[in-house]
Write a protein that holds these residues in place. Structure first.
Motif, PDB file in Angstrom:
ATOM      1  N   VAL A   1       0.816  -1.206   0.000  1.00 52.68           N
ATOM      2  CA  VAL A   1       0.000   0.000   0.000  1.00 52.68           C
ATOM      3  C   VAL A   1       0.853   1.259   0.000  1.00 52.68           C
ATOM      4  N   ALA A   2       1.979   1.260   0.694  1.00 55.77           N
ATOM      5  CA  ALA A   2       2.838   2.450   0.732  1.00 55.77           C
ATOM      6  C   ALA A   2       3.449   2.719  -0.638  1.00 55.77           C
ATOM      7  N   GLU A   3       3.895   1.665  -1.305  1.00 51.12           N
ATOM      8  CA  GLU A   3       4.471   1.828  -2.643  1.00 51.12           C
ATOM      9  C   GLU A   3       3.418   2.368  -3.602  1.00 51.12           C
ATOM     10  N   ARG A   4       2.201   1.840  -3.512  1.00 55.70           N
ATOM     11  CA  ARG A   4       1.116   2.348  -4.356  1.00 55.70           C
ATOM     12  C   ARG A   4       0.888   3.829  -4.086  1.00 55.70           C
ATOM     13  N   PHE A   5       0.769   4.160  -2.819  1.00 53.52           N
ATOM     14  CA  PHE A   5       0.488   5.534  -2.426  1.00 53.52           C
ATOM     15  C   PHE A   5       1.550   6.487  -2.970  1.00 53.52           C
ATOM     16  N   MET A   6       2.809   6.121  -2.837  1.00 53.21           N
ATOM     17  CA  MET A   6       3.876   7.023  -3.275  1.00 53.21           C
ATOM     18  C   MET A   6       3.905   7.174  -4.790  1.00 53.21           C
ATOM     19  N   ARG A   7       3.468   6.159  -5.515  1.00 58.68           N
ATOM     20  CA  ARG A   7       3.330   6.311  -6.968  1.00 58.68           C
ATOM     21  C   ARG A   7       2.189   7.261  -7.297  1.00 58.68           C
ATOM     22  N   TYR A   8       1.073   7.090  -6.611  1.00 52.51           N
ATOM     23  CA  TYR A   8      -0.112   7.883  -6.938  1.00 52.51           C
ATOM     24  C   TYR A   8       0.090   9.369  -6.636  1.00 52.51           C
TER      25      TYR A   8
ATOM     26  N   LYS B   1      -5.448  10.200  -1.754  1.00 49.34           N
ATOM     27  CA  LYS B   1      -4.749   9.108  -2.422  1.00 49.34           C
ATOM     28  C   LYS B   1      -4.362   8.004  -1.443  1.00 49.34           C
ATOM     29  N   ALA B   2      -4.370   8.317  -0.137  1.00 51.41           N
ATOM     30  CA  ALA B   2      -4.239   7.239   0.846  1.00 51.41           C
ATOM     31  C   ALA B   2      -5.431   6.308   0.726  1.00 51.41           C
ATOM     32  N   GLY B   3      -6.639   6.885   0.647  1.00 52.34           N
ATOM     33  CA  GLY B   3      -7.834   6.062   0.486  1.00 52.34           C
ATOM     34  C   GLY B   3      -7.834   5.270  -0.803  1.00 52.34           C
ATOM     35  N   VAL B   4      -7.394   5.900  -1.894  1.00 49.23           N
ATOM     36  CA  VAL B   4      -7.311   5.202  -3.179  1.00 49.23           C
ATOM     37  C   VAL B   4      -6.363   4.012  -3.075  1.00 49.23           C
ATOM     38  N   ALA B   5      -5.181   4.245  -2.508  1.00 51.23           N
ATOM     39  CA  ALA B   5      -4.188   3.172  -2.388  1.00 51.23           C
ATOM     40  C   ALA B   5      -4.696   2.049  -1.492  1.00 51.23           C
ATOM     41  N   GLU B   6      -5.403   2.383  -0.438  1.00 57.10           N
ATOM     42  CA  GLU B   6      -5.922   1.361   0.481  1.00 57.10           C
ATOM     43  C   GLU B   6      -6.979   0.489  -0.198  1.00 57.10           C
ATOM     44  N   ILE B   7      -7.859   1.115  -0.955  1.00 57.66           N
ATOM     45  CA  ILE B   7      -8.870   0.330  -1.669  1.00 57.66           C
ATOM     46  C   ILE B   7      -8.211  -0.562  -2.718  1.00 57.66           C
ATOM     47  N   MET B   8      -7.233  -0.038  -3.421  1.00 57.24           N
ATOM     48  CA  MET B   8      -6.532  -0.837  -4.435  1.00 57.24           C
ATOM     49  C   MET B   8      -5.795  -2.010  -3.795  1.00 57.24           C
ATOM     50  N   GLU B   9      -5.155  -1.781  -2.671  1.00 51.68           N
ATOM     51  CA  GLU B   9      -4.437  -2.866  -1.989  1.00 51.68           C
ATOM     52  C   GLU B   9      -5.410  -3.921  -1.478  1.00 51.68           C
TER      53      GLU B   9
ATOM     54  N   ILE C   1     -14.706   6.342   6.616  1.00 50.09           N
ATOM     55  CA  ILE C   1     -13.729   5.617   7.430  1.00 50.09           C
ATOM     56  C   ILE C   1     -12.353   6.257   7.268  1.00 50.09           C
ATOM     57  N   PHE C   2     -11.570   6.154   8.307  1.00 46.18           N
ATOM     58  CA  PHE C   2     -10.226   6.744   8.288  1.00 46.18           C
ATOM     59  C   PHE C   2      -9.392   6.222   7.112  1.00 46.18           C
ATOM     60  N   ALA C   3      -8.569   7.125   6.560  1.00 45.14           N
ATOM     61  CA  ALA C   3      -7.546   6.720   5.594  1.00 45.14           C
ATOM     62  C   ALA C   3      -6.152   6.934   6.167  1.00 45.14           C
ATOM     63  N   GLY C   4      -6.064   7.660   7.301  1.00 42.93           N
ATOM     64  CA  GLY C   4      -4.799   7.777   8.020  1.00 42.93           C
ATOM     65  C   GLY C   4      -4.051   9.074   7.827  1.00 42.93           C
ATOM     66  N   GLY C   5      -4.510   9.938   6.926  1.00 43.37           N
ATOM     67  CA  GLY C   5      -3.792  11.184   6.673  1.00 43.37           C
ATOM     68  C   GLY C   5      -4.057  12.234   7.739  1.00 43.37           C
ATOM     69  N   HIS C   6      -3.152  13.200   7.817  1.00 41.21           N
ATOM     70  CA  HIS C   6      -3.265  14.297   8.784  1.00 41.21           C
ATOM     71  C   HIS C   6      -2.814  15.604   8.132  1.00 41.21           C
ATOM     72  N   ALA C   7      -3.296  16.732   8.679  1.00 38.47           N
ATOM     73  CA  ALA C   7      -2.905  18.074   8.212  1.00 38.47           C
ATOM     74  C   ALA C   7      -3.183  18.246   6.721  1.00 38.47           C
ATOM     75  N   PHE C   8      -4.396  17.905   6.331  1.00 38.06           N
ATOM     76  CA  PHE C   8      -4.784  17.931   4.921  1.00 38.06           C
ATOM     77  C   PHE C   8      -4.638  19.321   4.300  1.00 38.06           C
TER      78      PHE C   8
END
Length: 420
Positions: free
Chosen positions: A14-21, A153-161, A383-390
């Motif tokens: 999921v982290a690798e996906r997120f960093m690509r996105y 994009k945290a949420g996007v990566a989490e759903i994809m994973e 539901i939480f995606a985990g991000g902060h300070a948007f």
């Protein structure tokens, strides 16, 4: 199924996906008349379609409005309601999303995080209280010149994973899982053209929240209000006793608004507000745009009546002037719908528990795609995606929290099957 099977899943990408996105600029534009508001959002959407297809998802489609739809088919004989997971691909117009450089800060130990490309941007431990829960975790930030894009994009990566894991692990039983990725959420247009028949779900969850373990079933109810003032324009050389400037009247109305209540600066929790967002015009005509917010829908009319009353009192001093006052519904508190389907929240809360967290039920001082989806017929908490300070350069997310979000998605899918 023993739910520990999900918690034992290792080696998530999921982290690798997120960093690509996040390296794909998907900033939306509130001043655009197109939909999506920016064509560059489609660059990520097209990538998601390719990846979903490669994973083996079914009915994968990018439609003419920029929505991505996909299905992970049911692998159970039970009659399970179809559940949708939804996130948005765009990032906020408030801060640049171009050339994002994601940085992983391994084994965080409570230090302030200085961002290398602009060392004046510092994520301070004392100011970001949730960092106290991240000791030993791996934190991802941007480099100091852009936002990160964890929203969403945290949420996007989490759903994809989660999609990858479900497709590769048939022992995790579930009904039909629907996937929806939307454009333009950040500018309030995220579900303007969504095809709910194409989604084909009975219930949904947006993955667009903040702190790990949180689930939100309540938003503001929201209206927009527009006050237009018609002044009296006269040549300024001959204006004595005649000119009535719409701009100056608008300024007096703004100055007369409450200062210690009904403002974003003076309210918290479930207190509502009136907020001027834009003023424009000339001597002859001036327009003030407002947003009006409250968790209790009936209070919106009270706030709007107070706003119009303030305008009337100011304008009474200018007998040659007139005004128009218009309001427009934006979205409504999704709790009004979600309370009719308590099982949605019950399963969300239990999924968070099974993923090893203590669930926290929250209200949002804002809205999500889920607000409008709920009233369109697809009940949908957040539901939480985990991000902060948007929406700013100090945005951050931890890899471990994103992994917890993936497991929460998996538990939700399994729980709907288990309880069917």
């Amino acid at each position: 199924m023993d739910f520990s099977v999900i918690n034992d899943i290792k080696d998530m990408s999921v982290a690798e996906r997120f960093m690509r996105y996040v390296q794909i600029d998907t900033q939306s534009d509130p001043n655009s008349a197109t939909f999506p508001s920016t064509a560059k959002q489609l660059n990520l959407s097209k990538m998601l379609v390719e990846e979903l297809t490669a994973l083996g998802a079914k009915d994968v489609e990018l439609d003419e409005n920029g929505y991505v739809y996909a299905t992970i088919p049911s692998n159970t004989d039970k009659n399970v309601p179809a559940i949708c997971f939804c996130s948005h691909v765009d990032t906020s117009p408030d801060c640049s999303g171009k050339d994002v450089k994601p940085i992983v800060h391994r084994n965080y130990q409570g230090q302030d995080i200085v961002l290398p490309d602009d060392k004046s941007v510092v994520i301070r431990y004392a100011e970001h209280k949730d960092l106290a829960e991240q000791i030993g975790n791996d934190i991802i930030t941007a480099s100091g010149t852009t936002l990160l894009g964890a929203d969403d994009k945290a949420g996007v990566a989490e759903i994809m994973e989660a999609a990858k894991i479900l497709l590769q692990n048939p022992h995790i039983k579930h009904g039909d899982i629907k996937i929806l990725f939307t454009p333009d959420e950040e500018i309030g247009r995220g579900v303007d053209f969504v095809n709910l028949e194409r989604v084909g779900a009975k219930f949904a969850y947006t993955m667009d929240g903040e702190k790990a373990g949180t689930i939100e079933d309540e938003t503001f109810s929201a209206d927009a209000a527009t006050l237009t003032i018609h002044g009296v324009s006269v040549h300024p050389g001959f204006a004595k006793g005649k000119m009535q400037s719409a701009i100056k009247i608008a300024a007096k109305i703004i100055e007369a608004l409450p200062k210690d209540r009904l403002t974003p600066e003076s309210t918290s929790d479930k207190e509502g507000f009136i907020h001027p967002t834009n003023i424009s015009g000339s001597v002859e005509k001036a327009t003030i745009n407002f947003i009006v917010r409250d968790h209790v829908t009936a209070n919106l009319a009270r706030h709007e009546a107070e706003l119009e009353s303030i305008a009337q009192k100011i304008l009474a001093q200018y007998p040659g002037c007139s005004y128009t006052f218009e309001t427009k519904e934006q979205y409504r508190n999704m709790k009004e719908v979600l309370d009719q389907y308590p099982e949605i929240m019950e399963i969300g809360l239990e999924a968070i528990r099974r993923a090893g967290m203590t669930p926290e039920r929250r209200s949002i001082r804002g809205g999500t795609d889920g607000s409008r989806l709920s009233f369109m017929g697809l009940p949908c908490p957040n539901i939480f995606a985990g991000g902060h300070a948007f929406h700013g350069k100090m945005e951050w997310v931890s890899i471990q929290d994103m992994e917890k979000a993936v497991k929460t998605i998996l538990h939700i899918a399994a729980l709907w099957e288990e309880r069917a």
